[in-house]
Design a protein around this motif. Structure first.
Motif, short mmCIF file in Angstrom:
data_model
loop_
_atom_site.label_atom_id
_atom_site.label_comp_id
_atom_site.label_asym_id
_atom_site.label_seq_id
_atom_site.Cartn_x
_atom_site.Cartn_y
_atom_site.Cartn_z
N LEU A 33 0.84 -1.19 0.00
CA LEU A 33 0.00 0.00 0.00
C LEU A 33 0.88 1.25 0.00
O LEU A 33 1.70 1.43 0.91
N VAL A 34 0.70 2.09 -1.01
CA VAL A 34 1.50 3.31 -1.15
C VAL A 34 0.55 4.49 -1.25
O VAL A 34 -0.37 4.49 -2.07
N TYR A 35 0.77 5.48 -0.42
CA TYR A 35 -0.05 6.69 -0.40
C TYR A 35 0.83 7.85 -0.87
O TYR A 35 1.82 8.17 -0.22
N ILE A 36 0.48 8.46 -2.00
CA ILE A 36 1.20 9.64 -2.49
C ILE A 36 0.37 10.85 -2.08
O ILE A 36 -0.75 11.03 -2.54
N ALA A 37 0.94 11.65 -1.19
CA ALA A 37 0.24 12.80 -0.62
C ALA A 37 0.69 14.09 -1.27
O ALA A 37 1.89 14.37 -1.33
N SER A 38 -0.27 14.86 -1.75
CA SER A 38 0.04 16.13 -2.41
C SER A 38 -0.20 17.34 -1.52
O SER A 38 0.13 18.46 -1.89
N GLY A 39 -0.78 17.12 -0.35
CA GLY A 39 -1.12 18.24 0.53
C GLY A 39 0.08 18.86 1.21
O GLY A 39 1.04 18.18 1.56
N ILE A 40 0.00 20.15 1.39
CA ILE A 40 1.00 20.91 2.14
C ILE A 40 0.27 21.58 3.29
O ILE A 40 -0.75 22.24 3.09
N ALA A 41 0.75 21.42 4.50
CA ALA A 41 0.11 22.00 5.69
C ALA A 41 0.39 23.50 5.76
O ALA A 41 1.13 23.98 6.60
N LEU A 71 5.03 15.02 -9.65
CA LEU A 71 4.60 13.66 -9.34
C LEU A 71 5.58 12.61 -9.89
O LEU A 71 5.78 11.57 -9.28
N HIS A 72 6.21 12.92 -11.01
CA HIS A 72 7.14 11.96 -11.63
C HIS A 72 8.30 11.59 -10.69
O HIS A 72 8.89 10.52 -10.83
N THR A 90 -6.35 17.70 -7.48
CA THR A 90 -6.65 19.13 -7.40
C THR A 90 -5.66 19.88 -6.51
O THR A 90 -5.28 21.01 -6.82
N THR A 91 -5.22 19.26 -5.43
CA THR A 91 -4.22 19.88 -4.58
C THR A 91 -2.90 19.98 -5.32
O THR A 91 -2.22 21.02 -5.29
N TRP A 92 -2.53 18.91 -6.03
CA TRP A 92 -1.31 18.93 -6.85
C TRP A 92 -1.35 20.07 -7.85
O TRP A 92 -0.38 20.80 -8.02
N LEU A 93 -2.50 20.22 -8.54
CA LEU A 93 -2.60 21.27 -9.56
C LEU A 93 -2.44 22.65 -8.94
O LEU A 93 -1.74 23.50 -9.50
#
Length: 190
Positions: A33-41, A71-72, A90-93
């Motif tokens: 299980l791999v979670y790629i997180a795009s959020g920034i606090a 992401l790459h 959407t967060t990544w964008l």
């Protein structure tokens, strides 16, 4: 080469997208299980949302990759057979849209920058699909909200709309979450 499965899950804020995506992958019998997180606090609300997502995943054995942009750069960490959740498009964008802001030249104002980022993203998704068993992409639906927008917000809306269409084209499944209920628009019921 055997390709994995790509699923995109979209919906409004707090519609249950992430929880559904996590269950979709944890219910599968094999694979890391791999979670790629795009959020920034960047503020208290986002910090609370990130903390909640971490808490929700605590009982499962998730490898988390913090990847708010580019992401790459997560590709080298993926292994054949991985079950990958990317939360969220959407967060990544938004992160990519304003990349370069600190230097005075955000991507949104550089000619061709967003187009290049979209092209790179779609290529990255195809590369991930060649490695992982299942890639689940979470995205927010932001197209049905206000009638009038500022220039940058309109660029964001148009870009996310285009990305949604292109990702759905290449995806095996497209699911919209509405009030915690998954609505299957493409593919078989999971």
């Amino acid at each position: 080469m055997v390709q994995g499965t790509v699923t995109i899950i979209s919906g409004g804020a707090r519609s249950g997208k992430s929880a559904y995506a996590e269950r979709l992958l944890t219910d599968q019998s094999a694979g890391r299980l791999v979670y790629i997180a795009s959020g920034i606090a960047s503020d208290d609300e986002m910090k609370q949302r990130i903390d909640k997502h971490k808490e929700d995943r605590r009982d499962a054995d998730w490898l988390t990759i913090e990847q708010p942009k580019n992401l790459h750069e997560a590709l080298p960490f993926l292994q054949p057979g991985d079950l990958v959740l990317w939360d969220c498009l959407t967060t990544w964008l938004a992160n990519e849209l304003y990349e370069g802001y600190d230097e005075g030249t955000p991507c949104v104002h550089r000619p061709g920058c967003l187009e290049q980022k979209q092209k790179q993203l779609l290529h990255t998704i195809m590369q991930m699909n060649e490695v992982v068993a299942h890639l689940v992409i979470v995205s927010n639906e932001v197209l049905d909200e206000w009638v009038r927008y500022g220039e940058e917000t309109e660029i964001y809306r148009q870009t996310i709309g285009t990305l949604h269409q292109r990702i759905v084209e290449l995806a095996d499944q497209a699911i919209e979450m509405d009030h915690g209920i998954p609505i299957i628009w493409k593919g078989e019921k999971l």
